[in-house]
Design an enzyme around this catalytic site. Structure first.
Site, mmCIF file in Angstrom:
data_model
loop_
_atom_site.group_PDB
_atom_site.id
_atom_site.type_symbol
_atom_site.label_atom_id
_atom_site.label_comp_id
_atom_site.label_asym_id
_atom_site.label_seq_id
_atom_site.Cartn_x
_atom_site.Cartn_y
_atom_site.Cartn_z
ATOM 1 N N GLU A 126 0.637 -1.098 0.046
ATOM 2 C CA GLU A 126 0.162 0.085 -0.094
ATOM 3 C C GLU A 126 1.025 1.243 -0.087
ATOM 4 O O GLU A 126 0.440 2.168 -0.559
ATOM 5 C CB GLU A 126 -0.987 0.000 0.979
ATOM 6 C CG GLU A 126 -1.997 -1.008 1.284
ATOM 7 C CD GLU A 126 -1.650 -2.506 1.458
ATOM 8 O OE1 GLU A 126 -0.770 -2.612 1.938
ATOM 9 O OE2 GLU A 126 -2.089 -3.492 1.004
ATOM 10 N N PHE A 145 -6.608 -1.947 5.471
ATOM 11 C CA PHE A 145 -5.229 -2.220 4.974
ATOM 12 C C PHE A 145 -4.695 -0.886 4.439
ATOM 13 O O PHE A 145 -3.702 -0.838 3.786
ATOM 14 C CB PHE A 145 -5.147 -3.223 3.967
ATOM 15 C CG PHE A 145 -5.945 -4.558 4.206
ATOM 16 C CD1 PHE A 145 -5.447 -4.968 5.477
ATOM 17 C CD2 PHE A 145 -6.685 -5.325 3.677
ATOM 18 C CE1 PHE A 145 -5.982 -6.303 6.043
ATOM 19 C CE2 PHE A 145 -7.055 -6.401 3.864
ATOM 20 C CZ PHE A 145 -6.891 -7.100 5.228
ATOM 21 N N HIS A 156 -11.669 -6.352 8.205
ATOM 22 C CA HIS A 156 -12.375 -6.004 7.045
ATOM 23 C C HIS A 156 -13.650 -5.190 7.140
ATOM 24 O O HIS A 156 -14.429 -5.292 6.388
ATOM 25 C CB HIS A 156 -12.783 -7.466 6.568
ATOM 26 C CG HIS A 156 -11.556 -7.989 5.905
ATOM 27 N ND1 HIS A 156 -10.257 -8.608 6.541
ATOM 28 C CD2 HIS A 156 -10.888 -8.245 4.487
ATOM 29 C CE1 HIS A 156 -9.351 -9.073 6.085
ATOM 30 N NE2 HIS A 156 -9.666 -8.979 4.493
HETATM 31 C C1 LIG Z 1 -1.522 -5.222 4.114
HETATM 32 C C2 LIG Z 1 -2.546 -5.769 3.362
HETATM 33 N N1 LIG Z 1 -2.886 -5.623 2.202
HETATM 34 C C3 LIG Z 1 -3.778 -6.185 1.467
HETATM 35 C C4 LIG Z 1 -4.327 -7.368 2.068
HETATM 36 C C5 LIG Z 1 -5.491 -8.153 1.212
HETATM 37 N N2 LIG Z 1 -5.119 -9.508 0.812
HETATM 38 C C6 LIG Z 1 -5.221 -10.540 1.642
HETATM 39 S S1 LIG Z 1 -4.495 -11.859 1.248
HETATM 40 C C7 LIG Z 1 -3.995 -11.122 -0.203
HETATM 41 C C8 LIG Z 1 -2.883 -11.835 -1.037
HETATM 42 C C9 LIG Z 1 -1.862 -12.494 -0.646
HETATM 43 O O1 LIG Z 1 -0.893 -13.033 -1.308
HETATM 44 P P1 LIG Z 1 0.101 -14.047 -0.581
HETATM 45 O O2 LIG Z 1 1.172 -13.284 0.052
HETATM 46 O O3 LIG Z 1 0.868 -14.688 -2.052
HETATM 47 O O4 LIG Z 1 -0.400 -15.097 0.202
HETATM 48 P P2 LIG Z 1 -1.410 -16.210 -0.219
HETATM 49 O O5 LIG Z 1 -3.087 -15.657 -0.204
HETATM 50 O O6 LIG Z 1 -1.277 -16.803 -1.716
HETATM 51 O O7 LIG Z 1 -1.226 -17.348 0.489
HETATM 52 C C10 LIG Z 1 -4.249 -9.708 -0.160
HETATM 53 C C11 LIG Z 1 -4.017 -8.585 -1.388
HETATM 54 C C12 LIG Z 1 -4.067 -7.804 3.149
HETATM 55 N N3 LIG Z 1 -4.690 -8.839 3.918
HETATM 56 N N4 LIG Z 1 -3.119 -6.979 4.103
#
Ligand SMILES: Cc1ncc(C[n+]2csc(CCOP(=O)(O)OP(=O)(O)O)c2C)c(N)n1
Ligand SMILES: Cc1ncc(C[n+]2csc(CCOP(=O)(O)OP(=O)(O)O)c2C)c(N)n1
Ligand SMILES: [Mg+2]
Ligand SMILES: [Mg+2]
Lengths: 300, 326, 326, 300
Positions: C63, C89, C132
């Site tokens: 972000e 977030f 959320h």
């Molecule tokens: C700081 C933050 N920004 C955005 C999100 C929304 N979000 C939740 S999971 C995700 C993707 C995460 O991807 P990754 O780190 O590859 O983990 P995976 O879900 O693939 O296990 C996002 C964008 C969040 N939880 N926290």
């Protein structure tokens, strides 16, 4: 660590480099004086970093937009920011004393590393508009610990942005030695993100110039980022509020002062007959004029 | 204005930190330049020499790291007291403070003590450069899991720090930069506040209540002194901004019928708004006139040459009080 | 409760964004998952296909990067419209928003237009997991250099977005998640607000003024409808939270003599505090009774099973209004 | 990329690994069901990542404190978190359904990468108190773009903290492919910060186990950090709210499903006669019991 022998800079350029270094030194000295007299609230000296700053900014040329940190006074002056414009901020008159657009030298950013993301975004934005997208961003060694710096490197790598990162590693972040801020180098860290990089000594302006010309070519030709880490010396404390004797060894302070890049380069060019006493007197007198104008404007 | 020769705020905090380190092996200090240098305001000077580099830790230059790893230190059972170098550099740590430190106890279903203190030098009036004169206490005051204090004297800072390290939940303590080394501040009424989380009436008066906090408390006291005896001003130093001790404020307003809130941060959605709103809700019937807030209008803290126009001075406080009793 | 078949909020925003992209080549969208996926709420769906991946940009997962590089995009002359995936977030972007985006025009001595919009889906009521369901609009409302809007209808969102991209300074727009795809919302009075930065009276009434914003505006309207004709409630949808259009609020309170502020974020140091304080200062003489705020007490947004206790429902709004006219 | 031949795990351990993988799969399936029925609000499936999770958590042993992200269900279950405790959070009943201290498995952190700094701080804090300071932290590929992850790596390197970083690179951050999130690997990035690292395939639990045993030894012996990046497959969408068909190719989805690490390992151990049909039926029946208890608790 890469260094090279002197070979390819013509004498006009050498004299220009030295003149800018001497000017920066003079302005910096005057600013320190003014601060002592209470005319400036604060001054962050760039003494010891003139070779790195003048060498790099001349190498990237006048078209590159520069995002400085806050200690790039020699870069500013070389880019045509006047001494009066430069110190206005430290006299509490404004947040930016010069026209950022005009000089392609953007305002100082005091929140560490924040400008690195601006720089990458700016380059992407220019590219999207079909404009020259070559951008230079300066950052200190300590500031590289901030998350923004890593995020900016990753973004630049992923977007293949035309950004030249220049890290002036002066060995200190206020009282914290660079060696305790990281266990590798900023240059190695950049490669971890997929950014090519070089670590060089920043005390010889010609080495700096040559490396930065090459780095700028890399960025322009491949349209991808590059990082140069320059080892420089910080002759004075972090700022005029900082007593570096509290945390820094006498020897180290003395050694850094003795390795003064401005004196060294003046000596070198004198020895090579590129400049002579008369030329030096000429520059000295120009610098004296600049200092007088500065003093007149702020000491009153 | 009467003035004793007090110990400066910075020295008191230094002594309190030393005592906390001395008494409790779990306490440790973390911050940029707090060790070798003793902090850019010299608040922690001598502590590294005395307690060692493990307990007085020169942190990396990264505020998210400072607070984020302090959460881990606290989880391990230690009591980190962090320093952010200037209020204006708090923002990189906001995520770790608000979404992590402030919510951790709740996330552990209450089965956790997270003792974590963040000290933040704050406020202007010292010709600081950009970002060096901020007052962002309202930012954290609205976050449920974080307590916020803003002492304005050494005595209060000492009491608040000692209380904060034992709360078992995160506390942000703002320290007024321009009082760090000042001596000769106006006298105050009474001793330490009871309980330690309460506001403190630092001057008695029957005509107007002024609620305030931080360095400007001294300006309010100076104004009150100057107006006396023609107008008698009661001065409430809030000391804690989250939660605010509204009982003390409401009791005072019940006596005086008039409320002025004064602070250094900009007015909009600030602490003054909360105090004014709470009194307009629960103290409405005792009000003899409109509540007033005296605080800078919505604009950035300006370059030093213009900070006098921005700062609320003793004169403006006097004028405002006089308007209210007219 | 009357209910037309409206276009859902998300669709309106989608259409507005499409139109902005269509008309102005400088506009571009940046955010996590907004391209390929069309956003986790599908607000941007189809836009990448239509305008290409250069203009509808799936950002890195960071972000601070989103906002920080958007500052650079804006400096280069573009008009980035960023999306933060959820209100909770936003915090990693706070530093870039508050100390950079919000201060840049001032840092350039006013000689800069920095058109930068940050859209933030916000609020609860949809059984979200931790982080959320937040409402952190008050965080930015106190920052001088940032304007904050919180539309509660498609029509308003459209007007506010169009205005925001042309303001030349950063705007944060909160969008109520639980209205994105809801149809059948209560009717509102009148057309678009004039000027676009003003509040909007969405229901007329002589007995009480309720100032509110966001999704809860519909609950306030429902409560007002239910109380009518025995109590006639005037409902002001603030729409902009920084700066707040206090003129509209004060005029309304001058007519009704009573003010209730309702919002979804916790009460302390919130928007309600600002509105209540401003009215207690400038509208004191028209007040017939104490101002009230209706908002969750100081605690974290709870796990979904407990969100009903946390959320302010139609019933509590009715009760509160009835208390005031008693 | 490092892989190795199967050699050193004894059969009890192999069966234990498979049992944990099958259990995790069953619980994950049940949770998906419960979500479809409206009993859970959301579920983030760990299907495809069981080998990586079970292999790693068994390798580091029961004493290591684990800081998970939010998808480490197989880690949780292997550590003794019950299925009911695990899903409580996704049913909206609590922010953490288990006793974090007891299981040395800390609460899920939904703000990406925030837990990486906690983990390093926790390890430092334990070391300062003379306690076992070995800590494991899990992070996703997408989350590594957050500044906190870089800050945590730098801190761990500088403090030489006993932290094992485990990055499960499942190729996606919701709809963003890992290849567009970075141009190098997380493993290379770690080395840029001075952290030794390995990139391995995470679909074979024995490779994972072996590499993690070695990594844990490195951390414990040298008292310095290590990072393992594991390539894994994400069989389902990011969450039950996510329709991955919108942004992900059919082939890729099919290929990932076909490369199911749980089925593959069950087949392998069957082929090697380490398990037989009866053993499998036994585990199946245990898993059925677990699913039934889970359903009973939440579907009602
Ligand atoms: C700081 C933050 N920004 C955005 C999100 C929304 N979000 C939740 S999971 C995700 C993707 C995460 O991807 P990754 O780190 O590859 O983990 P995976 O879900 O693939 O296990 C996002 C964008 C969040 N939880 N926290
Ligand atoms: C985000 C942030 N944190 C802290 C500071 C306070 N501060 C100003 S300069 C400085 C040291 C910076 O060191 P370095 O990056 O090496 O640059 P140098 O001053 O050596 O040129 C610190 C800690 C700041 N300006 N911004
Ligand atoms: Mg430095
Ligand atoms: Mg992933």
């Amino acid at each position: 660590m890469q260094t090279e022998s002197l070979c390819d800079l013509d004498d006009d350029l050498r004299r220009s480099i030295l003149r800018h270094m001497l000017t920066a030194r003079g302005v910096d000295e005057e600013a320190r004086q003014l601060q002592k007299q209470g005319a400036l609230d604060l001054w962050l000296s760039c003494q010891g970093q003139e070779a790195a700053q003048v060498g790099s900014v001349l190498a990237v040329g006048p078209d590159a937009t520069v995002f400085p940190s806050y200690r790039e006074h020699a870069v500013a002056l070389t880019r045509g920011v006047t001494a009066e414009e430069l110190v206005a901020q430290w006299a509490g008159r404004t947040f930016c004393g010069w026209d950022p657009r005009d000089r392609r030298f953007f305002p100082y950013t005091l929140v560490l590393a924040a400008q690195t993301l601006h720089a990458v975004g700016y380059s992407i934005g220019r590219r999207l508009q079909g404009l020259d997208d070559f951008v230079v961003v300066y950052v200190g060694d300590g500031a590289t610990s901030e998350g923004d710096m890593s995020e900016a490197m990753n973004l630049a790598a992923v977007e293949s942005a035309s950004v030249l990162f220049i890290c002036q590693n002066n060995g200190w972040a206020i009282s914290k030695p660079a060696a305790e801020q990281m266990v590798t180098t900023v240059a190695e860290r950049a490669r971890g993100f997929g950014i090519e990089s070089a670590l060089i000594q920043g005390d010889d302006p010609e080495t700096v110039h040559r490396q930065c010309v090459r780095a700028a070519e890399h960025v322009r030709d491949r349209r991808s980022p590059y990082l140069i880490e320059m080892r420089v010396g910080r002759i004075h404390g972090h700022s005029t509020s900082d007593a570096q004797e509290v945390y820094r060894g006498r020897d180290d302070i003395a050694r850094t002062a003795a390795a003064d890049p401005v004196l060294a380069y003046a000596d070198r060019l004198t020895g090579l007959d590129v400049v002579d006493a008369e030329w030096l007197r000429g520059v000295e007198s120009q610098v004296r004029d600049i200092r007088e104008r500065l003093m007149k404007k702020y000491a009153s | 204005m009467s003035a004793r020769r007090q110990t400066p705020l910075a020295e008191t905090i230094n002594a309190t930190l030393a005592d906390l380190l001395e008494r409790d092996p779990r306490v440790l200090l973390v911050g940029e330049d707090i060790g070798r240098l003793g902090g850019v305001f010299r608040v922690t000077r001598g502590l590294r020499e005395r307690f060692g580099r493990e307990r007085v830790r020169d942190s990396l230059l990264a505020e998210s790291t400072i607070v984020g790893h302090a959460v881990g230190l606290a989880l391990s059972g230690l009591v980190p007291v962090c320093e952010i170098q200037f209020d204006g550099f708090t923002y990189p740590a906001v995520n770790q403070l608000v979404t992590q430190a402030g919510r951790m106890v709740n996330r552990w279903n209450g089965d956790l003590r997270l003792s974590l203190v963040v000290r933040i030098p704050s406020g202007g009036g010292v010709r600081g450069v950009e970002h060096h004169s901020e007052s962002n206490e309202a930012l954290f005051a609205r976050v449920p899991g974080i307590s916020v204090a803003y002492p304005s004297s050494g005595e209060d800072a000492d009491q608040i720090l000692r209380h904060a390290v034992g709360m078992g939940s995160p506390v942000v303590i703002y320290e007024p930069i321009r009082l760090y080394w000042r001596r000769g501040l106006p006298d105050r009424l009474g001793g330490p506040a009871v309980p330690p989380t309460s506001a403190r009436i630092v001057r008695r008066g029957a005509d107007v209540t002024v609620a305030t906090f931080g360095a400007i408390t001294n300006d309010v006291l100076a104004a009150a002194q100057a107006l006396s005896p023609s107008v008698e001003t009661e001065v409430v130093d809030l000391r804690w901004l989250a939660p605010i001790d509204m009982t003390t404020v409401l009791e005072s307003v019940a006596r005086t019928g008039r409320l002025l809130v004064v602070h250094e941060a900009t007015k909009d959605v600030g602490i003054g708004a909360e105090v004014a709103a709470a009194v307009s809700e629960s103290g409405f019937d005792s009000l003899k006139c409109a509540i007033r807030r005296l605080a800078p209008e919505r604009r950035d803290y300006p370059p030093a040459d213009f900070e006098r126009d921005y700062q609320i001075g003793v004169e403006r406080i006097k004028e405002e009080v006089l308007e209210m009793v007219k």
